[in-house]
Design an enzyme around this catalytic site. Sequence first.
Site, PDB file in Angstrom:
ATOM      1  CB  CYS A   1      -0.928   0.013   1.211  1.00  0.00           C
ATOM      2  SG  CYS A   1      -1.866   1.563   1.377  1.00  0.00           S
TER       3      CYS A   1
ATOM      4  CB  CYS B   1      -4.184   4.293  -0.128  1.00  0.00           C
ATOM      5  SG  CYS B   1      -3.838   2.717  -0.905  1.00  0.00           S
TER       6      CYS B   1
END
Length: 420
Positions: free
Chosen positions: A178, A352
């Site tokens: 991520c 995110c």
Amino acid sequence: MRNFNHVSLYAFTARAIHSQVAIIGGGTAGLNVSAQLVRDGHYIPQQIRVFEPYKMHAYQTGWTLVGGGMCKADQTMKPMEKVLPKNVCLSDCPVVKIDPEQNTIVTMDGQKYTYDQLIVASGVQRDYASIKGALEYLNNPEAPVGSIYYYRYAQKIDKMIKEFEGGKLIFSEPPTKCEGIPSNIVFLTHERLSARGVKCDFHVYKANDSIFGIPKYSQILGELAHEKGLHCHLKKRLIEVQDHKVIFEDVETKQQYTSDYDFLHIVPPQKPAAFIAESGLGDSDGYVNVHPNTLQHVRYANVWALGDCSSLPTSKTAAAVMAQTPVLIKNLIRTWKLKQPPLPDYEGYTSCPVYTSNKKVLLAEFKYNKQLDETFPVFQSSDSKVMYLMKKHFFPFAYWQLMVRGLWGGRDGIRLFKGV
């Protein structure tokens, strides 16, 4: 993420133990699947077995806040027995082998387990050891080297920021599951040191060729970095840590660069558990090889995977797990109980959230092929205090109070019942 750095002795029986559904991993993905299977009444808890060697379940996203001085480490962890659905079977010996031809799992103590359906949710392992010298300096309390990817190292980062008196800060980032998480600690560190008036020289070294993989968010974060005086170096990979010195390698030319530092944050390379590839379930990179839209294994119809250990080509986040779980459960029930083909319903959604300060968050939401998939577009053209309030206060509540009870559907909101 999983690191098996200890070996314990376990008693085991000679006869294989059977479960209708075996779930390898008790992290966010494994916990969410087990909770929803039980909550929706698809299985009684005793028919489900979760394999998880760790006694504590961690809200790993919270380690960013630990490093950023916004919460304590004990707020990010709870005992497994407190979060696992009641009466679900738990095996706390690490899995070392899967035989998908025989529907068999073997744990470190030699005990065998059989299953009808297998869900692999084993996360990824932090590979600090692949960076020469990293562990030596991370474990040295006097060395200014830390990481938010493990709670003890996150606590060290918090201490380093509090005590920092000025100089050169380096933040390294390999290709990660991520992209948002590494940026968090850069901006939070900048915010705290700026508030104290500390003179700093910030440098961010990324192995990727852009600040963020999605052009819209890459531009926003790039502009913020420029405004804050952050220097970004792309296509550079950390290969060695020394005393106040690091060595980077250009990912294309392999040319090496040396730099001094007064503060170093390391994002570790991450890799799937070895038993996945060794059991014949992995793709070329060792991740469980599943169909990107159904989450069913490409070869074994009764094997499924989600989360960090899967081959799904999207950013590996808790938000992605929330979107993947109902698709996996629906397809598992359809193929096994109803004898119907799986539906290609997962489109790669992930999220995110990036802390740009201790008061604002940029919420990045997208799906496969870098397509935007935003829930709150009006608040996602820049960093936002509204998104900060959701990330800082609501998301942890949803995790601990709703997700562990099978009630949280991510951006779909509270789940009362999700049928097939």
